[in-house]
Design a protein around this motif. Structure first.
Motif, PDB file in Angstrom:
ATOM      1  N   HIS A   2      11.172  -0.945  -7.139  1.00 59.22           N
ATOM      2  CA  HIS A   2      10.575  -0.850  -8.475  1.00 59.22           C
ATOM      3  C   HIS A   2       9.948   0.527  -8.729  1.00 59.22           C
ATOM      4  O   HIS A   2       8.991   0.645  -9.484  1.00 59.22           O
ATOM      5  CB  HIS A   2       9.532  -1.944  -8.651  1.00 59.22           C
ATOM      6  CG  HIS A   2      10.130  -3.317  -8.669  1.00 59.22           C
ATOM      7  ND1 HIS A   2      11.090  -3.689  -9.590  1.00 59.22           N
ATOM      8  CD2 HIS A   2       9.946  -4.392  -7.887  1.00 59.22           C
ATOM      9  CE1 HIS A   2      11.446  -4.955  -9.357  1.00 59.22           C
ATOM     10  NE2 HIS A   2      10.777  -5.392  -8.328  1.00 59.22           N
TER      11      HIS A   2
ATOM     12  N   SER B 285       2.660  -3.719 -13.144  1.00 55.61           N
ATOM     13  CA  SER B 285       3.660  -2.994 -12.355  1.00 55.61           C
ATOM     14  C   SER B 285       3.910  -1.602 -12.930  1.00 55.61           C
ATOM     15  O   SER B 285       4.113  -0.638 -12.190  1.00 55.61           O
ATOM     16  CB  SER B 285       4.967  -3.782 -12.313  1.00 55.61           C
ATOM     17  OG  SER B 285       4.782  -5.024 -11.687  1.00 55.61           O
TER      18      SER B 285
ATOM     19  N   THR C 172       9.195 -11.725  -7.282  1.00 55.90           N
ATOM     20  CA  THR C 172       9.098 -10.307  -6.941  1.00 55.90           C
ATOM     21  C   THR C 172       9.920  -9.440  -7.894  1.00 55.90           C
ATOM     22  O   THR C 172      10.065  -8.244  -7.685  1.00 55.90           O
ATOM     23  CB  THR C 172       9.529 -10.035  -5.483  1.00 55.90           C
ATOM     24  OG1 THR C 172      10.933 -10.267  -5.371  1.00 55.90           O
ATOM     25  CG2 THR C 172       8.793 -10.940  -4.513  1.00 55.90           C
ATOM     26  N   CYS C 173      10.433 -10.047  -8.951  1.00 56.25           N
ATOM     27  CA  CYS C 173      11.081  -9.292 -10.034  1.00 56.25           C
ATOM     28  C   CYS C 173      12.272  -8.485  -9.568  1.00 56.25           C
ATOM     29  O   CYS C 173      12.416  -7.314  -9.928  1.00 56.25           O
ATOM     30  CB  CYS C 173      10.107  -8.335 -10.703  1.00 56.25           C
ATOM     31  SG  CYS C 173       8.688  -9.142 -11.399  1.00 56.25           S
TER      32      CYS C 173
ATOM     33  N   PRO D 202       4.534  -6.610  -5.941  1.00 52.71           N
ATOM     34  CA  PRO D 202       4.969  -8.000  -5.939  1.00 52.71           C
ATOM     35  C   PRO D 202       3.924  -8.957  -5.356  1.00 52.71           C
ATOM     36  O   PRO D 202       3.162  -8.610  -4.474  1.00 52.71           O
ATOM     37  CB  PRO D 202       6.234  -7.990  -5.072  1.00 52.71           C
ATOM     38  CG  PRO D 202       6.251  -6.695  -4.363  1.00 52.71           C
ATOM     39  CD  PRO D 202       5.402  -5.741  -5.127  1.00 52.71           C
TER      40      PRO D 202
ATOM     41  N   TYR E 199       3.714 -11.141  -3.038  1.00 51.84           N
ATOM     42  CA  TYR E 199       4.555 -11.501  -1.913  1.00 51.84           C
ATOM     43  C   TYR E 199       4.130 -12.805  -1.257  1.00 51.84           C
ATOM     44  O   TYR E 199       4.972 -13.579  -0.788  1.00 51.84           O
ATOM     45  CB  TYR E 199       4.572 -10.369  -0.882  1.00 51.84           C
ATOM     46  CG  TYR E 199       5.717 -10.520   0.053  1.00 51.84           C
ATOM     47  CD1 TYR E 199       6.982 -10.045  -0.273  1.00 51.84           C
ATOM     48  CD2 TYR E 199       5.575 -11.205   1.244  1.00 51.84           C
ATOM     49  CE1 TYR E 199       8.060 -10.235   0.552  1.00 51.84           C
ATOM     50  CE2 TYR E 199       6.652 -11.410   2.088  1.00 51.84           C
ATOM     51  CZ  TYR E 199       7.887 -10.917   1.736  1.00 51.84           C
ATOM     52  OH  TYR E 199       8.958 -11.127   2.564  1.00 51.84           O
TER      53      TYR E 199
END
Lengths: 252, 252, 252, 252
Positions: free
Chosen positions: A79, A172, B13-14, B89, B91
């Motif tokens: 990401h 994010s 977590t995309c 994320p 996690y």
């Protein structure tokens, strides 16, 4: 045709990284080249946020490396949005310095900027264009394929709770860009960067009907970039036509 | 023996995630099991920060899955330290809910907590112990191998510019844990968690001379965990003795 | 979407084998299915001689597994031509018995012949059609994509020093089929097999201009198979249109 | 440390082949080497029959490539026994000519025979020793690890229905070697080859109690090879001590 899964260590990103590497068919001519000094042109190829380098196995990348006699290197970037993350790896630094160094040591690739190109899909297109604007001494040509380019717009969407077009939310995006209010005009804003004169060359290529078509057209105008619009669906969801078009433009 | 590279999508977590999966040898008995209803015990296995799941190919994991008739699933976690990252994320959530759900749908693994164990190497040991303390209804046993457990100490090291024992600095630790001054006693501090009564069982296993031996011994005392100390070098750098010891303890 | 690289041991082929497995996206519905008893329909997918299972990553196989909620399993078969080789592995036996057994033990796939289909590309099409003719109690439907089907013609080419359309010469064909003079009418001759009544269903699908179009048409007539001819080039060299057409026919 | 999965096309073996490649850690010194002309010594590493190149991930191969600054290339060879098969690929030819050519074109490896070594495990040890005896102008040193060397004995076992020590029966051995009665003294009989003067150097290394210890000792005497016998179990089933011993001998 040959494809390589490459796992190695990066000091800059503090850990293991993975890349997919496509190398050209081994031509008899080069097999006879006893010094093995041939260095191939190289395309650095960036995946979109939420995808991974392994997804390029679905595209014609391997066939194109063979057809044009070039090496294609697709690193994973998770990401990082091709950015020195505010919280996270300094991916821009990794991509402009460490990854080329490691790869030049491991694969027979050219160091000549004229033979170092960068392309990306979706947010990878944003990354590719940004890298070539900031580091034309490394990457002489860049291509965005179905580019998601306007990060200021994406930030606005995420802050407002709308889908920015890739799977990252406000937190994010802060981890990547830091203070989101300071994004406009920053070194990560490709529209701001595009207002300065550019030495690299750019191609923006997309399928008709792409939701970000307008932001592609707008950046193309600023950059005096070439554009290529392909019919909807021609990519079969896996760059079947855009990536060949990109290569055709890159090698000419 | 069989090993699997598993690439799939995670909502939490995309994006894409990867895991290595080791499944037991296909015994004739089970091949004749016409319903194929056998569900295997499962060990969730966490790598250390700076390493990756692929590194478990260097260990006896595949042989042990065959020997004991269990499935071992090692997910990549990059720099998440088995934590719902402050920037990044979530996690911990991924590991306790989404990953088991996806894997139970794809592989023949048991859902019984008595047959769900978690282990980790280095900072993965921190993650394994933390998960079993917080989610004993999912993981009934945990093992830390050469564990790096005291994140408060590691934070102190990183803030002071010393090596915390894994490749993360102050900024990266903030991305994981948020405000570092608030770490002590938080839900990520395994020493604080250990002061409450525990229902899971724990084994801390390390090679003599491990720099973090003292923090292992200290946590073991709090947790009333079993410990096992192996001679220096017996692991050949790849869990040759610790992982078999962990499995022996887990399956008994 | 999820893709799996599966490496395991086979008793019948005396060694390691590899397969690529594509599993459907994990739907929330199934994640809530607490018993995880769902068994998916399965397509066994065979590569052509000279290619490998990894090449299916270039095709829409992963996307189609997600779209239709099926599992696709593509085993490597090297130069076995889906045959119990005269000198070499008994691949037909492996494919009809051992591989399904191993995979049913490892992945959530149906054993119902109505939900077990077989398809192949090039010489893999020959293999797929042959398997469904000989083992309709296992595979209820078969598809040949750009099939290379007439092995008697191919043997004739190879014996005469002509290119049979795949990279095997006379000696290699003898290793597969044994005495080449005895091929006509043998259990490996799909035209001979096709003269008997068939219970499985067949689709032969190819791009216009395929060099083996005539042998496809001829077998289709014998088998009363459906045929589908797509425009030249529509596959982009990687089954972009034929494999979706095959799936559409299989699932209906 | 870096590991690579390499998939490419081979003309000689008529199809795709796979290899695992381990390359040294990228030292700062070499990253600064602007010409990237460094060529590393290379160890060609052969798996045993019934195993695969991927199994070398279980061994210290990756760590040793880093430690000694060499490249290790482990090609898959299926059941070819490092031989130009009577029915099947001409693997010996592939290994001495085509694979080095392809790899020299793709990776930074030396062509100097003094820096080209070959090693193998089990029947791979047979292959390694044979290659260095027949082609010392390519491979200057060879190591057999737990070698299965006496193919005449293995043929006798297989013909008599006994286990030859690897998963091949009489028919498979005929596919490799042709007429088994003509094996003795042939170009595939390393004991016959060993009676001629040798220019390459040899190390035979095994664990105490190896079933083929006697045939190792016998060949060592003929070849005036060095031998190294390690305690039973020291390898942990994955070359933990033998491969480091081999490298120590190779690089000195």
């Amino acid at each position: 045709m040959a494809n390589i899964e490459f796992n190695a260590l990066s000091v800059i990103t503090c850990g293991s990284f993975s890349a997919r590497v496509f190398v050209p068919e081994m031509d008899k001519l080069y097999l006879d080249d006893s010094g093995h000094t041939k260095k191939y042109p190289v395309l650095w190829l960036l995946h979109s946020d939420g995808e991974a380098a392994v997804d390029f196995l679905r595209t014609p990348a391997e066939a194109l490396a063979a057809q044009y006699g070039i090496v294609i290197i697709a690193p994973d970037q998770h990401h990082a949005l091709t950015t020195n993350m505010d919280f996270g790896p300094r991916y821009e630094e990794f991509l402009r310095r460490e990854l080329p160094g490691i790869c030049r040591n491991t694969f027979p690739i050219s160091e000549d900027p004229a033979e170092n190109w960068i392309a990306g899909v979706g947010t990878g297109g944003y990354g590719a264009v940004k890298m070539a604007m900031k580091y034309p001494e490394i990457f002489s040509k860049a291509v965005a394929i179905n580019g998601i380019l306007d990060m200021e717009r994406a930030i606005g969407d995420a802050v407002a709770g709308r889908d920015p077009g890739f799977p990252l939310g406000k937190a994010s995006l802060e981890a990547v860009f830091g203070d989101l209010d300071a994004f406009h005009g920053s070194c990560n804003d490709v529209y701001a960067l595009a207002e300065k004169p550019q030495t690299a060359q750019f191609l923006l290529c997309w399928e008709e009907g792409l939701p970000t078509a307008a932001e592609n057209a707008r950046l193309a105008q600023l950059l005096k970039a070439e554009t290529k619009v392909l019919p909807t669906g021609s990519d079969c969801g896996s760059c079947q036509k855009t990536l060949p078009a990109a290569l055709k433009w890159l090698v000419k």
